[in-house]
Design a protein around this motif. Structure first.
Motif, PDB file in Angstrom:
ATOM      1  N   LEU A   1       0.840  -1.213   0.000  1.00 43.20           N
ATOM      2  CA  LEU A   1       0.000   0.000   0.000  1.00 43.20           C
ATOM      3  C   LEU A   1       0.864   1.248   0.000  1.00 43.20           C
ATOM      4  O   LEU A   1       0.633   2.177  -0.766  1.00 43.20           O
ATOM      5  CB  LEU A   1      -0.951   0.004   1.202  1.00 43.20           C
ATOM      6  N   ARG A   2       1.892   1.281   0.863  1.00 48.14           N
ATOM      7  CA  ARG A   2       2.773   2.457   0.885  1.00 48.14           C
ATOM      8  C   ARG A   2       3.467   2.645  -0.452  1.00 48.14           C
ATOM      9  O   ARG A   2       3.666   3.765  -0.907  1.00 48.14           O
ATOM     10  CB  ARG A   2       3.793   2.339   2.017  1.00 48.14           C
ATOM     11  N   GLN A   3       3.838   1.549  -1.087  1.00 47.45           N
ATOM     12  CA  GLN A   3       4.507   1.661  -2.374  1.00 47.45           C
ATOM     13  C   GLN A   3       3.536   2.145  -3.457  1.00 47.45           C
ATOM     14  O   GLN A   3       3.907   2.951  -4.305  1.00 47.45           O
ATOM     15  CB  GLN A   3       5.158   0.335  -2.745  1.00 47.45           C
ATOM     16  N   LEU A   4       2.297   1.678  -3.417  1.00 51.39           N
ATOM     17  CA  LEU A   4       1.303   2.188  -4.360  1.00 51.39           C
ATOM     18  C   LEU A   4       1.042   3.671  -4.115  1.00 51.39           C
ATOM     19  O   LEU A   4       0.822   4.429  -5.058  1.00 51.39           O
ATOM     20  CB  LEU A   4      -0.001   1.394  -4.261  1.00 51.39           C
ATOM     21  N   GLN A   5       1.090   4.088  -2.858  1.00 53.23           N
ATOM     22  CA  GLN A   5       0.883   5.506  -2.549  1.00 53.23           C
ATOM     23  C   GLN A   5       2.045   6.369  -3.018  1.00 53.23           C
ATOM     24  O   GLN A   5       1.883   7.572  -3.194  1.00 53.23           O
ATOM     25  CB  GLN A   5       0.607   5.697  -1.059  1.00 53.23           C
ATOM     26  N   LEU A   6       3.207   5.782  -3.228  1.00 50.99           N
ATOM     27  CA  LEU A   6       4.297   6.539  -3.847  1.00 50.99           C
ATOM     28  C   LEU A   6       3.961   6.861  -5.301  1.00 50.99           C
ATOM     29  O   LEU A   6       4.312   7.915  -5.811  1.00 50.99           O
ATOM     30  CB  LEU A   6       5.612   5.751  -3.780  1.00 50.99           C
ATOM     31  N   ILE A   7       3.278   5.937  -5.964  1.00 48.40           N
ATOM     32  CA  ILE A   7       2.874   6.162  -7.349  1.00 48.40           C
ATOM     33  C   ILE A   7       1.640   7.067  -7.386  1.00 48.40           C
ATOM     34  O   ILE A   7       1.577   8.016  -8.162  1.00 48.40           O
ATOM     35  CB  ILE A   7       2.566   4.820  -8.054  1.00 48.40           C
ATOM     36  N   TYR A   8       0.661   6.758  -6.523  1.00 54.49           N
ATOM     37  CA  TYR A   8      -0.599   7.497  -6.470  1.00 54.49           C
ATOM     38  C   TYR A   8      -0.820   8.008  -5.045  1.00 54.49           C
ATOM     39  O   TYR A   8      -1.452   7.327  -4.226  1.00 54.49           O
ATOM     40  CB  TYR A   8      -1.776   6.616  -6.887  1.00 54.49           C
ATOM     41  N   PRO A   9      -0.328   9.187  -4.705  1.00 53.10           N
ATOM     42  CA  PRO A   9      -0.435   9.705  -3.329  1.00 53.10           C
ATOM     43  C   PRO A   9      -1.877   9.857  -2.832  1.00 53.10           C
ATOM     44  O   PRO A   9      -2.105   9.848  -1.632  1.00 53.10           O
ATOM     45  CB  PRO A   9       0.252  11.069  -3.404  1.00 53.10           C
TER      46      PRO A   9
ATOM     47  N   PRO B   1     -11.520   3.225 -10.317  1.00 54.92           N
ATOM     48  CA  PRO B   1     -12.256   3.965 -11.348  1.00 54.92           C
ATOM     49  C   PRO B   1     -11.497   5.123 -11.979  1.00 54.92           C
ATOM     50  O   PRO B   1     -11.820   5.528 -13.106  1.00 54.92           O
ATOM     51  CB  PRO B   1     -13.499   4.471 -10.604  1.00 54.92           C
ATOM     52  N   SER B   2     -10.484   5.672 -11.296  1.00 52.80           N
ATOM     53  CA  SER B   2      -9.825   6.852 -11.867  1.00 52.80           C
ATOM     54  C   SER B   2      -8.302   6.725 -11.992  1.00 52.80           C
ATOM     55  O   SER B   2      -7.674   7.586 -12.600  1.00 52.80           O
ATOM     56  CB  SER B   2     -10.147   8.095 -11.017  1.00 52.80           C
ATOM     57  N   LEU B   3      -7.729   5.680 -11.461  1.00 48.13           N
ATOM     58  CA  LEU B   3      -6.267   5.523 -11.528  1.00 48.13           C
ATOM     59  C   LEU B   3      -5.919   4.313 -12.383  1.00 48.13           C
ATOM     60  O   LEU B   3      -6.437   3.214 -12.159  1.00 48.13           O
ATOM     61  CB  LEU B   3      -5.682   5.342 -10.120  1.00 48.13           C
ATOM     62  N   PRO B   4      -5.035   4.489 -13.377  1.00 53.93           N
ATOM     63  CA  PRO B   4      -4.652   3.347 -14.214  1.00 53.93           C
ATOM     64  C   PRO B   4      -3.745   2.378 -13.452  1.00 53.93           C
ATOM     65  O   PRO B   4      -3.078   2.756 -12.488  1.00 53.93           O
ATOM     66  CB  PRO B   4      -3.902   3.997 -15.376  1.00 53.93           C
ATOM     67  N   LEU B   5      -3.761   1.156 -13.902  1.00 50.76           N
ATOM     68  CA  LEU B   5      -2.880   0.136 -13.339  1.00 50.76           C
ATOM     69  C   LEU B   5      -1.426   0.612 -13.453  1.00 50.76           C
ATOM     70  O   LEU B   5      -0.990   1.051 -14.520  1.00 50.76           O
ATOM     71  CB  LEU B   5      -3.049  -1.176 -14.118  1.00 50.76           C
ATOM     72  N   PRO B   6      -0.666   0.573 -12.336  1.00 52.01           N
ATOM     73  CA  PRO B   6       0.741   1.003 -12.424  1.00 52.01           C
ATOM     74  C   PRO B   6       1.525   0.117 -13.385  1.00 52.01           C
ATOM     75  O   PRO B   6       1.297  -1.082 -13.471  1.00 52.01           O
ATOM     76  CB  PRO B   6       1.265   0.826 -10.994  1.00 52.01           C
ATOM     77  N   SER B   7       2.434   0.740 -14.100  1.00 51.01           N
ATOM     78  CA  SER B   7       3.265  -0.002 -15.051  1.00 51.01           C
ATOM     79  C   SER B   7       4.348  -0.769 -14.289  1.00 51.01           C
ATOM     80  O   SER B   7       4.696  -0.426 -13.157  1.00 51.01           O
ATOM     81  CB  SER B   7       3.923   0.960 -16.039  1.00 51.01           C
ATOM     82  N   PRO B   8       4.911  -1.799 -14.922  1.00 52.96           N
ATOM     83  CA  PRO B   8       6.029  -2.514 -14.291  1.00 52.96           C
ATOM     84  C   PRO B   8       7.201  -1.581 -13.948  1.00 52.96           C
ATOM     85  O   PRO B   8       7.874  -1.761 -12.931  1.00 52.96           O
ATOM     86  CB  PRO B   8       6.432  -3.548 -15.343  1.00 52.96           C
TER      87      PRO B   8
END
Length: 160
Positions: A7-15, A43-50
């Motif tokens: 979750l913290r790592q995803l929040q680095l991509i999408y705060p 619904p509003s954030l795209p899947l993070p890329s590799p």
């Protein structure tokens, strides 16, 4: 793929990503080689890329390495103590040492306020290596203050 704190790592991509978003729209599975995104229905954030995932993994690993290094430096400083200059000996700064120095400082201040001792009165203190050193009350108070500031700097560095 993540190995820790996705979750913290995803929040680095999408705060703006919240715990609620995470629970409602994202599913992770452990592939045996780490944690992977198995469902992404935000619904509003795209899947993070590799590439984004790899970058956050590297960032998280570097941050953890920095935390580990700071903790190791702090532990080493607690063992090595506070070097007193120009006298050249070392005073202990572990928790029990700081407690004893604080109590001694309170006693010294009380003794000075009562007139039982003066700043020029001498006393002995034991260095970290067990050797006794004779110092004046005034100098001892300076040493204890310096020790406290030294410890505060170490603590601040650990917390940053």
């Amino acid at each position: 793929m993540w190995t820790d704190h996705p979750l913290r790592q995803l929040q680095l991509i999408y705060p703006t990503l919240t715990d609620e978003d995470f629970e409602a729209f994202i599913e992770l599975t452990d592939s045996g080689n780490g944690i992977e995104i198995s469902r992404w229905d935000h619904p509003s954030l795209p899947l993070p890329s590799p590439t984004q995932i790899a970058a956050t993994t590297a960032t998280a690993q570097a941050a953890q390495a920095a935390v580990d290094l700071a903790a190791a430096n702090y532990a080493a400083a607690m063992i090595s103590g506070y070097p007193v200059a120009p006298e050249g000996f070392v005073l202990g700064i572990a928790d029990e040492d700081r407690k004893a120095w604080t109590e001694l400082l309170a006693m010294l201040n009380e003794g000075l306020s009562l007139g039982v001792i003066t700043p020029e009165t001498t006393t002995q203190i034991k260095a970290l290596d067990g050797v006794l050193h004779t110092v004046t009350i005034a100098r001892l108070k300076q040493m204890i203050f310096g020790l406290g500031m030294h410890y505060k700097a170490l603590w601040d560095q650990l917390q940053s």
